[in-house]
Design an enzyme around this catalytic site. Structure first.
Site, PDB file in Angstrom:
ATOM      1  N   GLY A 240       0.866  -1.052   0.382  1.00  0.00           N
ATOM      2  CA  GLY A 240      -0.227   0.290   0.100  1.00  0.00           C
ATOM      3  C   GLY A 240       0.683   1.130  -0.117  1.00  0.00           C
ATOM      4  O   GLY A 240       0.159   2.346  -0.156  1.00  0.00           O
ATOM      5  N   PRO A 276       5.289  -4.978  -0.038  1.00  0.00           N
ATOM      6  CA  PRO A 276       4.436  -3.794  -0.550  1.00  0.00           C
ATOM      7  C   PRO A 276       4.551  -4.106  -2.616  1.00  0.00           C
ATOM      8  O   PRO A 276       5.537  -4.657  -2.991  1.00  0.00           O
ATOM      9  CB  PRO A 276       5.974  -3.286  -1.542  1.00  0.00           C
ATOM     10  CG  PRO A 276       6.890  -3.853  -0.520  1.00  0.00           C
ATOM     11  CD  PRO A 276       5.933  -5.047   0.274  1.00  0.00           C
ATOM     12  N   GLY A 277       4.078  -3.976  -3.269  1.00  0.00           N
ATOM     13  CA  GLY A 277       4.097  -3.921  -5.112  1.00  0.00           C
ATOM     14  C   GLY A 277       4.823  -2.566  -5.706  1.00  0.00           C
ATOM     15  O   GLY A 277       5.194  -2.899  -5.972  1.00  0.00           O
ATOM     16  N   ARG A 278       3.694  -1.795  -5.560  1.00  0.00           N
ATOM     17  CA  ARG A 278       3.833  -0.450  -6.405  1.00  0.00           C
ATOM     18  C   ARG A 278       5.154   0.473  -5.789  1.00  0.00           C
ATOM     19  O   ARG A 278       5.312   0.555  -6.796  1.00  0.00           O
ATOM     20  CB  ARG A 278       2.734   0.515  -6.083  1.00  0.00           C
ATOM     21  CG  ARG A 278       2.555   1.889  -6.816  1.00  0.00           C
ATOM     22  CD  ARG A 278       1.998   2.679  -6.620  1.00  0.00           C
ATOM     23  NE  ARG A 278       0.734   2.005  -6.226  1.00  0.00           N
ATOM     24  CZ  ARG A 278      -0.484   1.973  -7.206  1.00  0.00           C
ATOM     25  NH1 ARG A 278      -0.635   2.294  -8.035  1.00  0.00           N
ATOM     26  NH2 ARG A 278      -1.816   1.452  -6.304  1.00  0.00           N
ATOM     27  N   ARG A 314      -4.775   1.978 -15.926  1.00  0.00           N
ATOM     28  CA  ARG A 314      -5.307   2.621 -14.606  1.00  0.00           C
ATOM     29  C   ARG A 314      -5.904   3.773 -14.694  1.00  0.00           C
ATOM     30  O   ARG A 314      -6.949   4.678 -14.278  1.00  0.00           O
ATOM     31  CB  ARG A 314      -3.808   3.280 -14.362  1.00  0.00           C
ATOM     32  CG  ARG A 314      -2.978   1.746 -13.659  1.00  0.00           C
ATOM     33  CD  ARG A 314      -2.121   2.079 -12.757  1.00  0.00           C
ATOM     34  NE  ARG A 314      -2.451   2.723 -11.799  1.00  0.00           N
ATOM     35  CZ  ARG A 314      -2.150   3.878 -11.462  1.00  0.00           C
ATOM     36  NH1 ARG A 314      -1.692   4.899 -11.258  1.00  0.00           N
ATOM     37  NH2 ARG A 314      -2.911   4.200  -9.815  1.00  0.00           N
ATOM     38  N   TYR A 318      -9.300   4.601 -13.172  1.00  0.00           N
ATOM     39  CA  TYR A 318      -9.067   4.806 -11.695  1.00  0.00           C
ATOM     40  C   TYR A 318      -9.326   6.878 -11.810  1.00  0.00           C
ATOM     41  O   TYR A 318      -8.742   7.714 -11.323  1.00  0.00           O
ATOM     42  CB  TYR A 318      -8.050   4.758 -10.920  1.00  0.00           C
ATOM     43  CG  TYR A 318      -7.827   3.563 -10.800  1.00  0.00           C
ATOM     44  CD1 TYR A 318      -9.197   2.302  -9.874  1.00  0.00           C
ATOM     45  CD2 TYR A 318      -6.830   2.940 -11.243  1.00  0.00           C
ATOM     46  CE1 TYR A 318      -8.357   1.273  -9.444  1.00  0.00           C
ATOM     47  CE2 TYR A 318      -6.405   1.528 -11.279  1.00  0.00           C
ATOM     48  CZ  TYR A 318      -7.484   0.666 -10.265  1.00  0.00           C
ATOM     49  OH  TYR A 318      -6.893  -0.439 -10.295  1.00  0.00           O
ATOM     50  N   CYS A 345     -12.178   1.696 -29.622  1.00  0.00           N
ATOM     51  CA  CYS A 345     -13.339   2.160 -29.532  1.00  0.00           C
ATOM     52  C   CYS A 345     -13.872   2.686 -28.237  1.00  0.00           C
ATOM     53  O   CYS A 345     -15.291   1.855 -27.677  1.00  0.00           O
ATOM     54  CB  CYS A 345     -14.576   2.070 -30.483  1.00  0.00           C
ATOM     55  SG  CYS A 345     -13.553   1.458 -31.966  1.00  0.00           S
ATOM     56  N   GLU A 346     -13.879   3.432 -27.500  1.00  0.00           N
ATOM     57  CA  GLU A 346     -14.517   3.952 -25.676  1.00  0.00           C
ATOM     58  C   GLU A 346     -14.707   5.476 -25.899  1.00  0.00           C
ATOM     59  O   GLU A 346     -12.573   5.486 -25.986  1.00  0.00           O
ATOM     60  CB  GLU A 346     -14.468   2.840 -25.095  1.00  0.00           C
ATOM     61  CG  GLU A 346     -14.075   1.634 -25.466  1.00  0.00           C
ATOM     62  CD  GLU A 346     -15.278   0.719 -24.217  1.00  0.00           C
ATOM     63  OE1 GLU A 346     -15.527   1.439 -23.146  1.00  0.00           O
ATOM     64  OE2 GLU A 346     -15.385  -0.301 -24.551  1.00  0.00           O
ATOM     65  N   TYR A 373       0.643  -2.558 -11.904  1.00  0.00           N
ATOM     66  CA  TYR A 373      -0.073  -2.217 -12.920  1.00  0.00           C
ATOM     67  C   TYR A 373      -0.566  -2.211 -14.326  1.00  0.00           C
ATOM     68  O   TYR A 373      -1.583  -0.769 -14.567  1.00  0.00           O
ATOM     69  CB  TYR A 373      -1.312  -1.274 -11.483  1.00  0.00           C
ATOM     70  CG  TYR A 373      -0.566  -1.923  -9.848  1.00  0.00           C
ATOM     71  CD1 TYR A 373      -1.120  -3.127  -9.575  1.00  0.00           C
ATOM     72  CD2 TYR A 373       0.056  -1.317  -9.300  1.00  0.00           C
ATOM     73  CE1 TYR A 373      -1.032  -3.736  -8.746  1.00  0.00           C
ATOM     74  CE2 TYR A 373      -0.303  -2.199  -7.871  1.00  0.00           C
ATOM     75  CZ  TYR A 373      -0.402  -2.773  -7.167  1.00  0.00           C
ATOM     76  OH  TYR A 373      -0.504  -4.138  -5.974  1.00  0.00           O
TER      77      TYR A 373
HETATM   78  N1  LLP Z   1      -1.327  -7.277  -0.207  1.00  0.00           N
HETATM   79  C1  LLP Z   1      -2.935  -7.400  -1.170  1.00  0.00           C
HETATM   80  C2  LLP Z   1      -3.188  -8.070   0.179  1.00  0.00           C
HETATM   81  C3  LLP Z   1      -3.134  -6.515  -1.978  1.00  0.00           C
HETATM   82  O1  LLP Z   1      -4.050  -6.417  -2.352  1.00  0.00           O
HETATM   83  C4  LLP Z   1      -2.193  -5.628  -2.761  1.00  0.00           C
HETATM   84  C5  LLP Z   1      -3.221  -4.814  -3.735  1.00  0.00           C
HETATM   85  C6  LLP Z   1      -0.377  -5.380  -2.478  1.00  0.00           C
HETATM   86  C7  LLP Z   1      -0.399  -6.132  -0.983  1.00  0.00           C
HETATM   87  C8  LLP Z   1       0.216  -4.309  -3.004  1.00  0.00           C
HETATM   88  O2  LLP Z   1      -0.517  -3.045  -2.793  1.00  0.00           O
HETATM   89  P1  LLP Z   1       0.536  -2.354  -3.393  1.00  0.00           P
HETATM   90  O3  LLP Z   1       2.472  -2.072  -2.364  1.00  0.00           O
HETATM   91  O4  LLP Z   1       0.830  -2.306  -4.335  1.00  0.00           O
HETATM   92  O5  LLP Z   1      -0.148  -0.823  -3.207  1.00  0.00           O
HETATM   93  N2  LLP Z   1      -4.484  -1.552  -9.643  1.00  0.00           N
HETATM   94  C9  LLP Z   1      -4.498  -0.814  -9.042  1.00  0.00           C
HETATM   95  C10 LLP Z   1      -4.050  -1.205  -7.497  1.00  0.00           C
HETATM   96  C11 LLP Z   1      -4.510  -2.292  -7.267  1.00  0.00           C
HETATM   97  C12 LLP Z   1      -4.174  -2.580  -5.652  1.00  0.00           C
HETATM   98  C13 LLP Z   1      -4.677  -4.540  -5.591  1.00  0.00           C
HETATM   99  N3  LLP Z   1      -4.031  -4.992  -4.276  1.00  0.00           N
HETATM  100  C14 LLP Z   1      -3.798   0.262  -9.306  1.00  0.00           C
HETATM  101  O6  LLP Z   1      -3.223   0.366 -10.194  1.00  0.00           O
HETATM  102  O7  LLP Z   1      -3.754   1.115  -8.612  1.00  0.00           O
END
Ligand code: LLP
Length: 419
Positions: A240, A276-278, A314, A318, A345-346, A373
């Protein structure tokens, strides 16, 4: 805001590589990632925890390319997965099963069986029915399933509603006020080994307070559990942490984030897990695209580009902002306001709106902060092959995913002989 982008003589470079060269070699649209940035983000995150016991499980959904998973596995990463597909990717990329966390509200029987078989570190459980199902399957497989309960702490992450997960009304987690009862039930289940507690309150948070609020609630629950004889080993804070997309976004200080979490924990020593992902990959990548047409109308100017919402969803989903900058800076063309739209076409097919740019047809543009993402949410809508992914490693570039071919689009389709 992808920091490795710089102009030299009005030409845009990603690290040491001119983006015009990449376009010439690999064509557009394509995603381009920086190995260096991914490594730096990883080190920043892990160093902030110093010698406090921890495990960082990269959220595979952010960017699941095998090369990126392999790079992270080599750095010692664990992985947060949400499907069997992600599990197999991690294993194929060399990730170790004993550092895998399995999250998600809808784990199927097959997925649970496979995860138990390979010996993952922990399941994050999201409902009573799932707990029961995992207990049953573990018993059938003569083992105990290591689990955490994902609690929903009911805090407002103050992010986009689609990526906010920690409020009562969201589908995620077990309401924190009923979690204690479920832990007590789980304690007596023969197929369950209680390892920890988990929460994930949302994505793209640029404020630390919701995280510490969630941890305070978890602390209270942990105290109650201890009083009932349930002693857990770890706290999983989810992912997050946000990244700057806009020059006005204030980056979160990772040191402050960790310090505040450790402070909130007081003297309790639990292993801390993060997903962490993003934060790891978001600003490590761009989407390179070309202007096909300029289309001035009475209302506004459109620049029609060769990337679209199927490549990067995205902005359409969003209304998110991603910076879009020119690869060649023109000094002889007037800046105008453009909506950057794709060929789909949107009406919702836009990558950026009201951007001030000096453009000609054929120009290249870099859509910044596209490492997370981006490709992972891309689709084949309008029968568009998914684009190539390129990794920059020092002075070299590597194709880490080939552009799909048109034939691949319908290779799995069959026309029944009765037609
Ligand atoms: N853990 C869980 C259980 C999650 O559901 C997520 C993301 C993460 C970790 C990683 O979150 P991050 O560190 O990346 O914020 N598609 C959207 C984001 C969806 C996130 C879903 N869950 C976007 O493009 O902003």
């Amino acid at each position: 805001m992808t920091p490795a982008l710089t102009y030299q003589d009005h030409r845009l470079f990603f690290e040491n590589i001119a983006l015009t060269d990449i376009a010439e070699k690999y064509a557009t649209p394509c995603y381009i990632y920086s190995r260096k940035h991914i490594e730096q983000q990883w080190q920043t995150f892990s160093h902030a925890l110093q010698d406090y016991p921890h495990l960082i499980c990269y959220a595979v959904k952010a960017n699941s390319n095998l090369a990126i998973l392999h790079l992270l596995a080599q750095l010692g990463a664990g992985f947060d997965i949400v499907s069997e597909g992600e599990l197999e990717r991690v294993l194929a990329a060399g990730g170790s099963p004993d550092k895998i966390i399995f999250s998600g509200v809808g784990k199927t029987k097959n997925e649970i069986q496979r995860a138990l078989k390979v010996g993952i570190y922990c399941f994050n459980i999201e409902s009573e029915s799932e707990l029961q199902r995992i207990n049953d399957i573990a018993q059938q497989q003569n083992c105990q399933a290591p689990v955490s309960l994902r609690v929903n702490p009911d805090v407002d992450a103050k992010t986009h509603p689609y990526i906010s997960t920690g409020l009562k009304e969201n589908k995620f987690g077990i309401p924190i006020d009923t979690a204690e009862a479920l832990y007590l039930r789980a304690k007596d289940m023969p197929g369950i080994q209680l390892l920890g507690i988990d929460c994930h309150i949302g994505s793209q948070l640029l404020d630390i307070t919701p995280f510490t609020d969630a941890l305070k609630r978890i602390n209270t629950l942990l105290q109650h559990l201890q009083d009932q004889g349930i002693h857990l080993h770890h706290i999983d804070m989810g992912g997050g942490l946000g990244i700057p997309y806009h020059s006005m976004d204030q980056a979160v200080s990772i040191d402050q984030y960790m310090q505040q979490l450790l402070h909130t924990l007081e003297n309790n020593r639990y292993t801390l897990i993060f997903e962490p992902g993003r934060f790891i990959v978001g600003n490590a990548g761009i989407l390179l695209t070309k202007v096909e047409y300029l289309k001035p109308t009475d209302e506004k100017n459109f620049a029609i580009i060769d990337a679209a919402m199927n490549d990067l969803l995205r902005p359409a989903l969003y209304q998110s902002f991603q910076d879009i900058i020119p690869v060649q800076q023109h000094l002889d063309i007037a800046t105008q306001e453009y909506d950057l739209v794709g060929p789909i076409c949107e009406t919702g097919d836009f990558l950026g709106k009201q951007r001030q740019l000096a453009l000609k047809e054929g120009d290249l543009l870099a859509i910044c902060s596209a490492g997370a993402y981006g490709f992972s949410m891309s689709s084949n809508y309008n029968s568009r092959p998914r684009v190539a992914e390129i990794l920059i490693d020092g002075d070299s570039t590597y194709v880490i995913r080939q552009r799909e071919t048109i034939q691949e689009l319908y290779a799995n389709e069959k026309i029944p002989h009765t037609l």
